[in-house]
Scaffold this motif. Structure first.
Motif, PDB file in Angstrom:
ATOM      1  N   LYS A 116      40.121  18.911 -29.645  1.00  0.00           N
ATOM      2  CA  LYS A 116      38.811  18.302 -29.901  1.00  0.00           C
ATOM      3  C   LYS A 116      37.804  18.878 -28.928  1.00  0.00           C
ATOM      4  CE  LYS A 116      40.453  13.840 -31.684  1.00  0.00           C
ATOM      5  NZ  LYS A 116      40.412  12.369 -31.508  1.00  0.00           N
ATOM      6  N   LEU A 117      36.585  19.031 -29.399  1.00  0.00           N
ATOM      7  CA  LEU A 117      35.515  19.517 -28.549  1.00  0.00           C
ATOM      8  C   LEU A 117      34.858  18.369 -27.806  1.00  0.00           C
ATOM      9  CD1 LEU A 117      33.836  22.092 -30.946  1.00  0.00           C
ATOM     10  CD2 LEU A 117      35.072  22.612 -28.844  1.00  0.00           C
ATOM     11  N   ALA A 118      34.387  18.667 -26.599  1.00  0.00           N
ATOM     12  CA  ALA A 118      33.661  17.671 -25.819  1.00  0.00           C
ATOM     13  C   ALA A 118      32.276  17.455 -26.425  1.00  0.00           C
ATOM     14  CB  ALA A 118      33.535  18.157 -24.378  1.00  0.00           C
ATOM     15  N   PRO A 119      31.558  16.403 -26.000  1.00  0.00           N
ATOM     16  CA  PRO A 119      30.168  16.221 -26.447  1.00  0.00           C
ATOM     17  C   PRO A 119      29.350  17.489 -26.182  1.00  0.00           C
ATOM     18  CG  PRO A 119      30.929  14.286 -25.271  1.00  0.00           C
ATOM     19  CD  PRO A 119      32.007  15.318 -25.119  1.00  0.00           C
ATOM     20  N   LEU A 120      28.279  17.654 -26.925  1.00  0.00           N
ATOM     21  CA  LEU A 120      27.497  18.902 -26.893  1.00  0.00           C
ATOM     22  C   LEU A 120      28.414  20.069 -27.221  1.00  0.00           C
ATOM     23  CD1 LEU A 120      25.398  18.263 -23.649  1.00  0.00           C
ATOM     24  CD2 LEU A 120      24.705  17.859 -26.002  1.00  0.00           C
ATOM     25  N   SER A 121      29.120  19.915 -28.328  1.00  0.00           N
ATOM     26  CA  SER A 121      30.285  20.738 -28.625  1.00  0.00           C
ATOM     27  C   SER A 121      30.024  22.231 -28.699  1.00  0.00           C
ATOM     28  CB  SER A 121      30.920  20.275 -29.940  1.00  0.00           C
ATOM     29  OG  SER A 121      29.993  20.368 -30.999  1.00  0.00           O
ATOM     30  N   TYR A 122      28.784  22.665 -28.974  1.00  0.00           N
ATOM     31  CA  TYR A 122      28.559  24.095 -29.086  1.00  0.00           C
ATOM     32  C   TYR A 122      28.002  24.726 -27.817  1.00  0.00           C
ATOM     33  CZ  TYR A 122      30.082  24.006 -33.831  1.00  0.00           C
ATOM     34  OH  TYR A 122      30.880  23.875 -34.939  1.00  0.00           O
ATOM     35  N   SER A 123      27.971  23.942 -26.729  1.00  0.00           N
ATOM     36  CA  SER A 123      27.630  24.496 -25.424  1.00  0.00           C
ATOM     37  C   SER A 123      28.902  25.039 -24.772  1.00  0.00           C
ATOM     38  CB  SER A 123      27.020  23.415 -24.530  1.00  0.00           C
ATOM     39  OG  SER A 123      25.840  22.896 -25.108  1.00  0.00           O
ATOM     40  N   PRO A 124      28.799  26.090 -23.958  1.00  0.00           N
ATOM     41  CA  PRO A 124      29.984  26.599 -23.251  1.00  0.00           C
ATOM     42  C   PRO A 124      30.642  25.505 -22.410  1.00  0.00           C
ATOM     43  CG  PRO A 124      28.173  28.149 -23.083  1.00  0.00           C
ATOM     44  CD  PRO A 124      27.604  26.895 -23.691  1.00  0.00           C
ATOM     45  N   GLN A 125      31.978  25.512 -22.398  1.00  0.00           N
ATOM     46  CA  GLN A 125      32.729  24.475 -21.703  1.00  0.00           C
ATOM     47  C   GLN A 125      33.767  25.097 -20.774  1.00  0.00           C
ATOM     48  OE1 GLN A 125      34.380  21.825 -24.683  1.00  0.00           O
ATOM     49  NE2 GLN A 125      32.488  21.827 -25.871  1.00  0.00           N
ATOM     50  N   ILE A 126      33.849  24.565 -19.558  1.00  0.00           N
ATOM     51  CA  ILE A 126      34.872  25.015 -18.612  1.00  0.00           C
ATOM     52  C   ILE A 126      36.250  24.635 -19.141  1.00  0.00           C
ATOM     53  CG2 ILE A 126      35.796  24.736 -16.276  1.00  0.00           C
ATOM     54  CD1 ILE A 126      33.261  26.356 -16.325  1.00  0.00           C
ATOM     55  N   SER A 127      37.198  25.563 -19.016  1.00  0.00           N
ATOM     56  CA  SER A 127      38.565  25.341 -19.488  1.00  0.00           C
ATOM     57  C   SER A 127      39.545  25.760 -18.399  1.00  0.00           C
ATOM     58  CB  SER A 127      38.808  26.154 -20.765  1.00  0.00           C
ATOM     59  OG  SER A 127      40.122  25.990 -21.248  1.00  0.00           O
ATOM     60  N   ASP A 128      40.731  25.133 -18.365  1.00  0.00           N
ATOM     61  CA  ASP A 128      41.746  25.554 -17.401  1.00  0.00           C
ATOM     62  C   ASP A 128      42.232  26.969 -17.706  1.00  0.00           C
ATOM     63  OD1 ASP A 128      41.630  23.160 -16.096  1.00  0.00           O
ATOM     64  OD2 ASP A 128      43.579  22.408 -16.753  1.00  0.00           O
ATOM     65  N   TYR A 129      42.322  27.281 -18.990  1.00  0.00           N
ATOM     66  CA  TYR A 129      42.736  28.631 -19.383  1.00  0.00           C
ATOM     67  C   TYR A 129      42.231  28.919 -20.783  1.00  0.00           C
ATOM     68  CZ  TYR A 129      46.428  26.812 -22.455  1.00  0.00           C
ATOM     69  OH  TYR A 129      47.113  26.176 -23.472  1.00  0.00           O
ATOM     70  N   ILE A 130      42.281  30.191 -21.163  1.00  0.00           N
ATOM     71  CA  ILE A 130      41.939  30.648 -22.508  1.00  0.00           C
ATOM     72  C   ILE A 130      43.195  31.248 -23.127  1.00  0.00           C
ATOM     73  CG2 ILE A 130      40.614  32.349 -23.841  1.00  0.00           C
ATOM     74  CD1 ILE A 130      38.981  29.907 -22.890  1.00  0.00           C
ATOM     75  N   SER A 131      43.445  30.915 -24.372  1.00  0.00           N
ATOM     76  CA  SER A 131      44.622  31.445 -25.050  1.00  0.00           C
ATOM     77  C   SER A 131      44.523  32.957 -25.218  1.00  0.00           C
ATOM     78  CB  SER A 131      44.771  30.793 -26.429  1.00  0.00           C
ATOM     79  OG  SER A 131      45.754  31.467 -27.200  1.00  0.00           O
ATOM     80  N   GLY A 132      45.648  33.633 -24.967  1.00  0.00           N
ATOM     81  CA  GLY A 132      45.714  35.073 -25.169  1.00  0.00           C
ATOM     82  C   GLY A 132      45.579  35.474 -26.619  1.00  0.00           C
ATOM     83  N   CYS A 133      45.566  34.499 -27.527  1.00  0.00           N
ATOM     84  CA  CYS A 133      45.310  34.788 -28.939  1.00  0.00           C
ATOM     85  C   CYS A 133      43.979  35.505 -29.107  1.00  0.00           C
ATOM     86  CB  CYS A 133      45.321  33.481 -29.729  1.00  0.00           C
ATOM     87  SG  CYS A 133      44.817  33.640 -31.446  1.00  0.00           S
ATOM     88  N   CYS A 134      42.985  35.100 -28.317  1.00  0.00           N
ATOM     89  CA  CYS A 134      41.682  35.767 -28.305  1.00  0.00           C
ATOM     90  C   CYS A 134      41.038  35.486 -26.954  1.00  0.00           C
ATOM     91  CB  CYS A 134      40.795  35.278 -29.446  1.00  0.00           C
ATOM     92  SG  CYS A 134      39.211  36.154 -29.549  1.00  0.00           S
TER      93      CYS A 134
END
Length: 304
Positions: A155-173
């Motif tokens: 699920k996306l956080a509020p303001l869903s289309y703003s960039p969001q800090i993540s612990d990691y990004i999937s190597g899928c892309c």
């Protein structure tokens, strides 16, 4: 001129999906890119309908005679990309389809802040035909050390289309800046498959770079084509590599705790073997993963 992006795609016995992925890149609105296609020692022959001349972008094809795994295959692509003028390197699973503007959005987020080092898109599960109701497959990641797990957020956080800090990004892309690679090095090949992307992101974070999800960038993923979800290899690599990740990156107490946790998990699987026949397939794969973790046996699983 916009930054140059080298896109690395690794194929392994899955040419049908690879060609569909390559075809989707023909429609990219972002034009300053090239593609490096690595064939990871496939036993499946190269299809007759794959011709480099069919593509409207620079495409370099590198066939290998062995399977180097996710990290090994992509690292070969990185080395090739770094010889060029690539400002960014994008890892893209061969079983994905991309939206035409996804790369514009990823690069725009990367260029907006020098401290952003790794950027990933919102990833939906692939359906045919694509609809507005596709389920989210990856909307950022959460790292847990005990029990060890790299979780996908759905699920996306509020303001869903703003960039969001993540612990990691999937190597899928995963889009990474050249200067980040210069600081943290190549993808750790000890994992062979799964969790190498998680550790790479953590290494970047330790160097002060932000890991960011760009929800306005959208792709679609067909899911676990290299090791099918629920297969022996899928369970084995996830078990062994989750334990290894915590061992490599946790503090002293966490490192001690992960061995205690693995012992408890091992005993639990023994009970499953004895008492729950329907769980024996999972139990055997988990036991093998734990045993190899204890033995410090990493890299590719050699099945006799």
């Amino acid at each position: 001129m916009p930054p140059h992006v080298s896109i690395i795609i690794v194929n392994y016995n899955n040419w049908e999906d690879t060609i569909e992925c390559l075809d989707s890149l023909k429609n990219l609105s972002y034009k300053n890119f090239d593609v490096i296609l690595i064939d990871n020692g496939s036993s499946e022959p190269q299809p007759k309908n794959f011709r480099i001349s069919d593509y409207n972008y620079p495409l370099r094809f590198i066939p290998l005679n062995q399977n180097l795994g996710f990290a090994g295959g992509n690292n070969l692509g990185i080395k090739q990309a770094l010889k060029s003028d690539a400002n960014y390197i994008l890892f893209l699973n061969n079983d994905t389809i991309v939206e035409p503007n996804f790369l514009n959005h990823l690069v725009e987020v990367g260029e907006s802040d020098k401290s952003i080092g790794i950027i990933g898109p919102l990833i939906y599960k692939y359906t045919k035909p694509l609809t507005d109701f596709n389920q989210i497959w990856f909307a950022g990641g959460k790292i847990k050390f005990l029990p060890p797990k790299a979780e996908h957020l759905f699920k996306l956080a509020p303001l869903s289309y703003s960039p969001q800090i993540s612990d990691y990004i999937s190597g899928c892309c995963l889009l990474i800046k050249r200067e980040v690679i210069n600081k943290i090095g190549l993808i750790p090949e000890i994992y062979f498959l799964y969790y190498e992307d998680v550790e790479w992101c953590l290494l970047a974070k330790k160097q002060g770079f932000k890991i960011v999800l760009a929800p306005s960038a959208i792709i679609y993923h067909k899911q676990s084509k290299s090791a099918k979800e629920g297969s022996f290899l899928y369970i084995y690599y996830h078990t062994r590599n989750a334990l290894l990740f915590v061992k490599n990156n946790g503090g002293v107490i966490i490192k001690i705790s992960i061995y205690l946790y693995s012992f408890w998990l091992f005993l639990k699987q023994i009970l499953k073997l004895i008492l729950i026949p329907s769980k024996r397939h999972w139990a055997k794969a988990i036991i093998k993963g734990i045993l190899d973790f204890w033995r410090n046996k990493y890299g590719k699983l050699e099945i006799l």
